[in-house]
Design a protein around this motif. Structure first.
Motif, PDB file in Angstrom:
ATOM      1  N   ASN A  35       0.839  -1.190   0.000  1.00 21.65           N
ATOM      2  CA  ASN A  35       0.000   0.000   0.000  1.00 21.65           C
ATOM      3  C   ASN A  35       0.878   1.245   0.000  1.00 21.65           C
ATOM      4  O   ASN A  35       1.930   1.269   0.632  1.00 21.65           O
ATOM      5  CB  ASN A  35      -0.905  -0.002   1.232  1.00 21.65           C
ATOM      6  N   VAL A  36       0.423   2.275  -0.696  1.00 21.30           N
ATOM      7  CA  VAL A  36       1.206   3.512  -0.801  1.00 21.30           C
ATOM      8  C   VAL A  36       0.307   4.703  -0.535  1.00 21.30           C
ATOM      9  O   VAL A  36      -0.856   4.724  -0.931  1.00 21.30           O
ATOM     10  CB  VAL A  36       1.891   3.621  -2.193  1.00 21.30           C
ATOM     11  N   VAL A  37       0.837   5.683   0.178  1.00 18.33           N
ATOM     12  CA  VAL A  37       0.114   6.928   0.405  1.00 18.33           C
ATOM     13  C   VAL A  37       0.919   8.063  -0.221  1.00 18.33           C
ATOM     14  O   VAL A  37       2.143   8.125  -0.088  1.00 18.33           O
ATOM     15  CB  VAL A  37      -0.157   7.184   1.908  1.00 18.33           C
ATOM     16  N   LEU A  38       0.211   8.913  -0.951  1.00 21.86           N
ATOM     17  CA  LEU A  38       0.795  10.090  -1.582  1.00 21.86           C
ATOM     18  C   LEU A  38       0.360  11.300  -0.768  1.00 21.86           C
ATOM     19  O   LEU A  38      -0.843  11.543  -0.607  1.00 21.86           O
ATOM     20  CB  LEU A  38       0.318  10.222  -3.029  1.00 21.86           C
ATOM     21  N   VAL A  39       1.316  12.044  -0.245  1.00 16.58           N
ATOM     22  CA  VAL A  39       1.012  13.177   0.624  1.00 16.58           C
ATOM     23  C   VAL A  39       1.538  14.450  -0.025  1.00 16.58           C
ATOM     24  O   VAL A  39       2.706  14.509  -0.440  1.00 16.58           O
ATOM     25  CB  VAL A  39       1.652  12.996   2.024  1.00 16.58           C
ATOM     26  N   GLY A  40       0.685  15.449  -0.122  1.00 17.86           N
ATOM     27  CA  GLY A  40       1.111  16.720  -0.677  1.00 17.86           C
ATOM     28  C   GLY A  40      -0.038  17.683  -0.816  1.00 17.86           C
ATOM     29  O   GLY A  40      -1.208  17.307  -0.642  1.00 17.86           O
ATOM     30  N   PRO A  41       0.276  18.919  -1.149  1.00 18.47           N
ATOM     31  CA  PRO A  41      -0.776  19.928  -1.263  1.00 18.47           C
ATOM     32  C   PRO A  41      -1.702  19.666  -2.444  1.00 18.47           C
ATOM     33  O   PRO A  41      -1.364  18.891  -3.344  1.00 18.47           O
ATOM     34  CB  PRO A  41       0.009  21.235  -1.452  1.00 18.47           C
ATOM     35  N   PRO A  42      -2.864  20.304  -2.450  1.00 18.20           N
ATOM     36  CA  PRO A  42      -3.795  20.126  -3.570  1.00 18.20           C
ATOM     37  C   PRO A  42      -3.158  20.574  -4.887  1.00 18.20           C
ATOM     38  O   PRO A  42      -2.351  21.495  -4.909  1.00 18.20           O
ATOM     39  CB  PRO A  42      -4.977  21.041  -3.212  1.00 18.20           C
ATOM     40  N   GLY A  43      -3.544  19.913  -5.958  1.00 12.89           N
ATOM     41  CA  GLY A  43      -3.079  20.319  -7.278  1.00 12.89           C
ATOM     42  C   GLY A  43      -1.702  19.831  -7.659  1.00 12.89           C
ATOM     43  O   GLY A  43      -1.090  20.347  -8.593  1.00 12.89           O
TER      44      GLY A  43
END
Length: 183
Positions: A35-43
């Motif tokens: 499983n992978v989570v991508l974290v970052g600001p919108p856009g």
């Protein structure tokens, strides 16, 4: 095999700017069944990356069974796991019709995963870790190969989210395109 993966990466990365490393990492995680989570600001393209991976792995006559959903604090279990079976309820049984929902797919993408309610989060823990969904009294095997999730923020100072965050072996941080990349 190496050539196939390179070709897939080239196809997935077409038209994207400064997303090669995140794309490689996320694709590797999915191919490894993690499983992978991508974290970052919108856009920053988190959802686009997940969709491209699903499309890239789903090509061909079979294709991957895929599920995508944007979670909010108001999302209900029915939206992810399927509606309750009216027929089963008439027989005093609790059973969800999961076909086409998260418990029946090979790849899932959950946007804003850390905003889900506790009832959804608890079910996700078992699905992500053991690949089992408790559908009433039945423990249903889930064909999930991997889950890709996205969030605009890390779950800091929220103890109830630490167990879910721990289920993501791979964590990728995605930022805006740099000044040099804009050109």
């Amino acid at each position: 095999m190496r050539q196939k993966i390179q070709s897939l990466l080239s196809h997935l990365n077409h038209g994207l700017v400064e997303r090669d490393a995140v794309l490689k990492t996320a694709l590797l995680a999915v191919l490894a069944g993690e499983n992978v989570v991508l974290v970052g600001p919108p856009g920053t393209g988190k959802s686009l990356l997940a969709r491209r991976i699903a499309q890239g792995l789903g090509e061909g006559s079979q294709g991957l069974r895929y599920f995508e959903y944007l979670l909010t604090k108001f999302s209900t279990p029915e939206e992810l796991f399927g509606p309750l079976s009216i027929t089963a309820l008439k027989n005093d049984q609790f059973h969800r019709n999961t076909d086409g929902y998260l418990p029946s797919v090979e790849l899932a993408f959950l946007d804003e995963v850390f905003k889900a309610s506790s009832s959804i989060l608890n079910a996700l823990l078992t699905i992500m870790n053991e690949r089992i969904f408790h559908n009433g009294v039945e423990a249903q095997k889930v064909p999930l190969r991997a889950m890709i999730a996205a969030s605009n923020e890390l779950p800091t100072d929220q103890e109830e989210l630490s167990a879910l965050y721990d289920r993501f072996l791979v964590r990728c941080f995605v930022d805006y395109v740099s000044e040099d990349g804009l050109a």
